[in-house]
Structures are given as C-alpha cells and as structure tokens.
Design an enzyme around this catalytic site. Structure first.
Site, PDB file in Angstrom:
ATOM      1  N   SER A  62       0.815  -1.212   0.000  1.00 28.09           N
ATOM      2  CA  SER A  62       0.000   0.000   0.000  1.00 28.09           C
ATOM      3  C   SER A  62       0.850   1.264   0.000  1.00 28.09           C
ATOM      4  O   SER A  62       0.464   2.286  -0.571  1.00 28.09           O
ATOM      5  CB  SER A  62      -0.942   0.000   1.209  1.00 28.09           C
ATOM      6  OG  SER A  62      -0.210  -0.053   2.421  1.00 28.09           O
ATOM      7  N   ASP A  73       1.228  -0.619   8.029  1.00 25.93           N
ATOM      8  CA  ASP A  73       2.656  -0.894   8.079  1.00 25.93           C
ATOM      9  C   ASP A  73       3.306  -0.523   6.752  1.00 25.93           C
ATOM     10  O   ASP A  73       2.637  -0.283   5.755  1.00 25.93           O
ATOM     11  CB  ASP A  73       2.934  -2.358   8.432  1.00 25.93           C
ATOM     12  CG  ASP A  73       2.256  -3.315   7.460  1.00 25.93           C
ATOM     13  OD1 ASP A  73       1.675  -2.855   6.458  1.00 25.93           O
ATOM     14  OD2 ASP A  73       2.309  -4.535   7.700  1.00 25.93           O
ATOM     15  N   ASP A  75       5.724  -1.950   3.939  1.00 25.53           N
ATOM     16  CA  ASP A  75       6.360  -3.135   3.370  1.00 25.53           C
ATOM     17  C   ASP A  75       7.588  -2.684   2.592  1.00 25.53           C
ATOM     18  O   ASP A  75       7.483  -1.829   1.703  1.00 25.53           O
ATOM     19  CB  ASP A  75       5.396  -3.866   2.438  1.00 25.53           C
ATOM     20  CG  ASP A  75       4.179  -4.400   3.168  1.00 25.53           C
ATOM     21  OD1 ASP A  75       4.362  -5.112   4.170  1.00 25.53           O
ATOM     22  OD2 ASP A  75       3.046  -4.096   2.749  1.00 25.53           O
ATOM     23  N   ASP A 127       7.539  -4.201   7.813  1.00 27.47           N
ATOM     24  CA  ASP A 127       7.832  -5.572   7.405  1.00 27.47           C
ATOM     25  C   ASP A 127       8.966  -5.512   6.394  1.00 27.47           C
ATOM     26  O   ASP A 127       8.791  -4.961   5.298  1.00 27.47           O
ATOM     27  CB  ASP A 127       6.617  -6.240   6.774  1.00 27.47           C
ATOM     28  CG  ASP A 127       5.540  -6.572   7.789  1.00 27.47           C
ATOM     29  OD1 ASP A 127       5.790  -6.397   8.996  1.00 27.47           O
ATOM     30  OD2 ASP A 127       4.446  -7.004   7.384  1.00 27.47           O
ATOM     31  N   LYS A 223     -10.613  -0.663  -0.014  1.00 25.71           N
ATOM     32  CA  LYS A 223      -9.937  -1.152   1.180  1.00 25.71           C
ATOM     33  C   LYS A 223     -10.647  -0.670   2.445  1.00 25.71           C
ATOM     34  O   LYS A 223     -10.795  -1.430   3.413  1.00 25.71           O
ATOM     35  CB  LYS A 223      -8.471  -0.683   1.182  1.00 25.71           C
ATOM     36  CG  LYS A 223      -7.593  -1.434   0.180  1.00 25.71           C
ATOM     37  CD  LYS A 223      -6.283  -0.711  -0.068  1.00 25.71           C
ATOM     38  CE  LYS A 223      -5.391  -0.655   1.136  1.00 25.71           C
ATOM     39  NZ  LYS A 223      -4.615  -1.902   1.338  1.00 25.71           N
ATOM     40  N   TYR A 232     -11.374  -7.817   5.403  1.00 21.30           N
ATOM     41  CA  TYR A 232      -9.978  -7.520   5.080  1.00 21.30           C
ATOM     42  C   TYR A 232      -9.051  -8.335   5.967  1.00 21.30           C
ATOM     43  O   TYR A 232      -8.735  -7.946   7.084  1.00 21.30           O
ATOM     44  CB  TYR A 232      -9.716  -6.025   5.267  1.00 21.30           C
ATOM     45  CG  TYR A 232      -8.447  -5.506   4.638  1.00 21.30           C
ATOM     46  CD1 TYR A 232      -8.479  -4.672   3.537  1.00 21.30           C
ATOM     47  CD2 TYR A 232      -7.193  -5.846   5.148  1.00 21.30           C
ATOM     48  CE1 TYR A 232      -7.313  -4.180   2.956  1.00 21.30           C
ATOM     49  CE2 TYR A 232      -6.032  -5.375   4.577  1.00 21.30           C
ATOM     50  CZ  TYR A 232      -6.097  -4.543   3.484  1.00 21.30           C
ATOM     51  OH  TYR A 232      -4.942  -4.058   2.898  1.00 21.30           O
TER      52      TYR A 232
END
Length: 591
Positions: A62, A73, A75, A127, A223, A232
């Site tokens: 995202s 978070d 990524d 992450d 979303k 979700y």
C-alpha cells in the site's frame, strides 16, 4: 508516506513521520562491506557515494501504491549485493535492531514462506524482506537529488534550508524508486523470488492502470469498505491488500477515462456477479522463466494441479511465476464477500440514482443512499441469531503478541470445521478483532502480574446459521478439538489461553457496537479510522460531482442483493434459513 496526498491529512506531517521512520532503516550499517547501506526512493536515508554496491530499500504494498493508511505498516524489500546473505540479514541486522532503542516489538521470522523481519521503528510498523542480486553492479546508484526538509513537513527546529536526499513523493509527484526487471530474478532461490515479487507486482499494477489518481481513490475506497465490513484479512481467509489491489486494477484497466465513483460502482457490480472460480487475471499466465538463468518455478495451473483446481477465488498475480494470491479463501469467507459486494452494489446504485434525480431538477428521494452508507458498519451483529465468541488471552503484552499471532493463524481451521452443509450449518466470520477494554485497562502497565492472568484479551466472532428443520446441532467436537490443538502448543506459557463461547444476538458484549475499535498489536487488522473514512467519502463525493451524469448502464441489477449473495460459482450455495432462529432450540453449543 508518499501517496497520502492530503486525503486524510491536512498537512504533510503524517507522511513525514513514515518517511523518516523508513529512512532510518536505510541507515543500517552493512557489516560485510564496512560502508553504510542507504535507501532509494521514498525510503531514502542519508545517502553517500559508494565505491562498492550498496543495499537499496524498495517499498511495495500500500505504501508503494499510494494508498497507505496512518496506522498501516510499511512493506519494504532490502535489495542487497551478492556478498550479503540471508544469514547476515537475520543475524547481524537483527542484532543491530535489538540494540536500537527506537526499535520495538522486533520479530524475525526466517522460516516463514516469505522470510521477514517485523518490527516497529519510532512507532511505525515495518515488514522488511530480503533479496540479493547476482549482479551487484546494478546497485551502484548515485544518491537522489536533495530535497528541502520542509517539503516533508520538517519541524521548525530544523536548520533552515537543510536538505536530505528524499524525493517529494507525498502523493503529488510520481515516486522515484529502484525499478526491478526480469533479469533481477537470475540466480535467486524460490524464497528470493517470492520476496522480489511484492515489489514486481506493485510496479506492474502502477504501469497497467491508465489513471493513477482514479486507481488510488478507488482502491482506497475498496480497502476502507472491506476493513469496515469485516472482509480484510488474508490470514483469516478473506482478501488482503494485494488481492484488492489486483481486483481494482482489473476494473480500472477496462474502464479507462472513468472516474473513481464509476469504477467503484463497476467494481461492486462486476465482482458480485463474478462466476467464481473463474480466475481474475491482468494478463496471460506467466508460466515460463522470462529470461535465461531464472529458475523454473511452479505456477498456478488448475488443469495440471488438483490443489489449484480446488481453490475457490483465484486472483492471479501478473508477474512470473503467476500464482493465486487468494488461495486462503474458504467457502464461508467467499459467501460473505459476495453478499457484501451485493450490498455495496445496491448502495452505489442508489447513490447514482439519487444524484441523477437531483441533477435532473427532481427532489432528493426520501431515504436515498449516501456515500457514508457504504462505509457503515456494526450491522453484522444484528443480522444473525447465534454467534461464537473466540477469546484470545495473555498476561502481558509480549506473551499476547506471540499467542495472538499463533491463534490468528489457526482460526481458518476453526471456520472450516464449523461449516457443515451435511448438518445444515453455515458460518459467517467477521474479520476484525475486538479488545475488551475493561480487562485491557486492568493490565495497562503491560506487566501482567498486577493485572491478573488475563490483562490482555481480544475477541473474534463467527455468526452461525442453520437450515430449516435443524433442531439440534452439536459443535462441541469441532470446538473442543480446535481448543486442544491450539492450547497444546509447545511454547505456550501460563496465562496464554483460548476460549470459545456461544452468544445469542441479545447477549453479545457491548464493545462490538462501540464506534472506536482497537486493533490488535502484531495483526494485519487495523482499527477503523473515522478521519480516514470521512476523507474517503469527501473525495468520492467530489469525484462524483466532477463525473456529472451517470450512464444508464452503470446502474446495477439489484436482484442479487438478497438470497445467497449472488453465488454463481457452482460451489455450495446458501442454505435456506429460518427467519425466526430464536424460536428453535439450540443445544450442545459451546458455552
């Protein structure tokens, strides 16, 4: 980070927080070379010229797509030169992160399907994946041009005119990031290819969609809708971020020139009627290695692989190796997704009809739908007569994070076991966790000793429906077996507990109806942010006004808004349910 674009923030301050936190990861020392590793793109740290190949951080998910939430978070992929190994990544880097006082909740998972280091940096969840290139020369990159810190919302205490090599990517200008190509797959093992593919899928989506602004607003709305409606979560067998991103891209590619409200309406209409398990694909299956030197890997092939043929809701990734990104979806989750899509279709159709009437000079219809109705929640807990409440408990925050992660990953087994067509039982899981605030407050210090054995408690709910004529259902064998398997975990500590209770609608705990839901630490579940929802609604309303009149064929057929939710897949359809479930006896339910 970049892509917030003021949608739910009145300033660039929130974006700057994420960029600065991610930038700190780029300052991690490269123990092998003795140089500092620096990042590229919006995750840039303090870049310095490097005589040797350097580590490059690339965002995906995202954050890369520009639909990042404030509580979401980041990524990121650490793209490393050949002399770096996965052992270094999970060894020296993890040790360095442990010694950094800004890092909390550090959780390396080297044995995961896609190895990852999970942690919070200055309060921002990250992450971090690892991959190394066979050709390190590609990592000899010059630093990005410096950008004044005030563009990122720097504080007044900062030096005037101070600069940092971070591009102005707050959703206004296009991102500048290291671009991967097929040649970067050469020499990688299967885990390395999987790590790279998060970035490659994000890149592919951004290249495919004809209008990034339309795509981002449509995806943001989808979303938000999925989060509020309890749809979700990849872990719980629903759809996660990449699944929704591919579905929205499929719609946008086929509706070039349409603004977000039209794309959203067509999204609801198309996928409420989709004949699953027909796959959603953005292009042909990439079954062969794209360039010489890339290892041959298995791809999604339902004709050759019975396991692929059994998957219910195939959403295929657009890069080699083509895989089903939604293999976790089960029949109960698919049923709920279809029913919610039909509800969404009915609402956006009503919004379009009301808008057309107003533009035609007519009076606004009484009880007409508004955009807010699409994002309304809580009615799940008024729709069914019976629920199972699954309680996950621990005595302190650290134990809770570990125990919650294990239990969350096992809940799909419980859901699948509860679904029993032969006994006339259907289950309807709701993909959200609720913290019991009174118990949480008792152990607010996180120590556990003063807060009792269960100072951290969170609950998950599954609704149950029964076929006509079903008077007695014994679910104890399913629930007791699940409890035994989870509670028998070798690393379970005192205070880590899991319980299952039967609740009727009248006896649900009050916290499920409260407006503000706390998220579970360490989970992909995020709390509902009313500011985010309000900003999304405002953006959709503005786009609808710009769109003008709606085409007649944008109006959905409401016939699928009832019954089994438009299930045309050929899989088990909804059972006929008794309209008065409370008049029937319910024996042998848990609790």
């Amino acid at each position: 980070g970049g892509g917030l674009g003021g949608l739910y923030s009145s300033s660039a301050g929130d974006a700057a927080v994420d960029d600065e936190s991610a930038a700190s990861v780029g300052d991690a020392p490269d123990d092998e070379s003795g140089d500092a590793a620096s990042a590229s793109g919006p995750l840039a740290g303090v870049a310095r010229p490097h005589p040797r190949p350097r580590v490059v951080l690339i965002s995906f998910g995202s954050y890369r797509l520009g639909v990042h939430r404030r509580d979401g978070d980041i990524d990121a992929l650490a793209l490393c030169p050949p002399h770096c190994t996965r052992a270094d990544f999970f060894g020296s880097l993890v040790k360095m992160l442990k010694d950094d006082e800004r890092v909390t909740e550090l959780h390396p998972v080297p044995g995961a399907y896609t190895p990852v280091i999970k942690f919070y940096l200055s309060g921002v969840p990250i992450d971090l994946l690892f991959a190394r290139l066979a050709d390190g020369e590609k990592l000899r990159l010059p630093p990005l041009p410096p950008v004044p810190l005030e563009i990122l919302g720097a504080s007044e205490e900062g030096a005037e005119g101070e600069t940092a090599p971070v591009p102005p990517s707050l959703g206004i200008a296009p991102r500048e990031e290291f671009e991967l190509d097929d040649a970067n797959l050469v020499g990688l093992d299967e885990a390395g290819v999987r790590s790279l593919n998060g970035v490659r899928v994000a890149q592919r989506l951004l290249r495919l969609v004809p209008d990034l602004d339309t795509y981002r607003l449509t995806l943001r709305a989808v979303k938000e809708w999925a989060l509020i409606r309890g749809l979700y979560s990849n872990v719980l067998g629903f759809l996660g971020g990449v699944n929704w991103a591919i579905l929205v891209a499929w719609i946008c590619v086929r509706n070039e020139g349409a603004l977000a409200p039209v794309c959203l309406a067509r999204f609801m209409r198309t996928f409420s009627r989709w004949k699953w398990p027909k796959p959603v694909m953005l292009g042909p299956i990439a079954s062969s290695p794209p360039v010489p030197g890339v290892a041959p890997l298995s791809v999604w092939n339902p004709r050759a692989n019975p396991r692929d043929a059994a998957q219910l809701m195939p959403i295929i990734t657009p890069c080699y190796p083509s895989m089903n990104s939604s293999y976790n979806v089960g029949q109960p989750q698919l049923r709920r997704i279809q029913q919610e899509l039909c509800r969404g279709e009915q609402i956006v159709n009503g919004i379009a009809a009301a808008g057309s009437g107003e533009r035609g000079g007519g009076r606004k219809q009484r009880n007409a739908y508004e955009w807010e109705d699409l994002f309304a929640g809580k009615d799940f807990f008024r729709q069914h007569g019976h629920y199972l409440q699954v309680n996950i408990m621990a005595r302190n925050a650290e134990d809770f994070r570990t125990w919650f992660g294990l239990c969350e990953s096992r809940l799909r087994i419980l859901i699948a076991g509860l679904e029993s067509p032969e006994y006339g039982v259907q289950c309807y899981p709701f993909a959200k966790f609720f913290r019991e605030k009174t118990l949480q407050a008792q152990g607010a210090d996180g120590g556990g000793e003063d807060g009792g054995p269960h100072s951290h408690v969170t609950s998950f709910f599954v609704a149950l429906r029964f076929a006509y004529g079903v008077e007695n259902v014994d679910l104890r064998s399913c629930t007791e077996e699940f409890l035994y398997k989870v509670n028998a975990w070798d690393d379970r500590k005192w205070g880590m507990d899991l319980t299952i209770e039967h609740r009727t609608r009248e006896h649900l705990p009050p916290f499920v109806f409260e407006e503000d839901d706390d998220d579970c630490s360490g989970s992909e579940m995020r709390k509902t942010d009313r500011k985010t929802t309000t900003a999304t609604v405002q953006a959709l309303r503005a786009a609808a006004e710009a769109e003008g009149t709606k085409a007649e064929d944008d109006r959905p057929d409401l016939s699928c808004a009832s019954g089994d939710g438009g299930n045309k897949s050929g899989h088990a359809s909804s059972l006929p349910t008794n309209p008065s479930p409370h008049k029937r006896a319910r024996k042998n339910l848990p609790g």
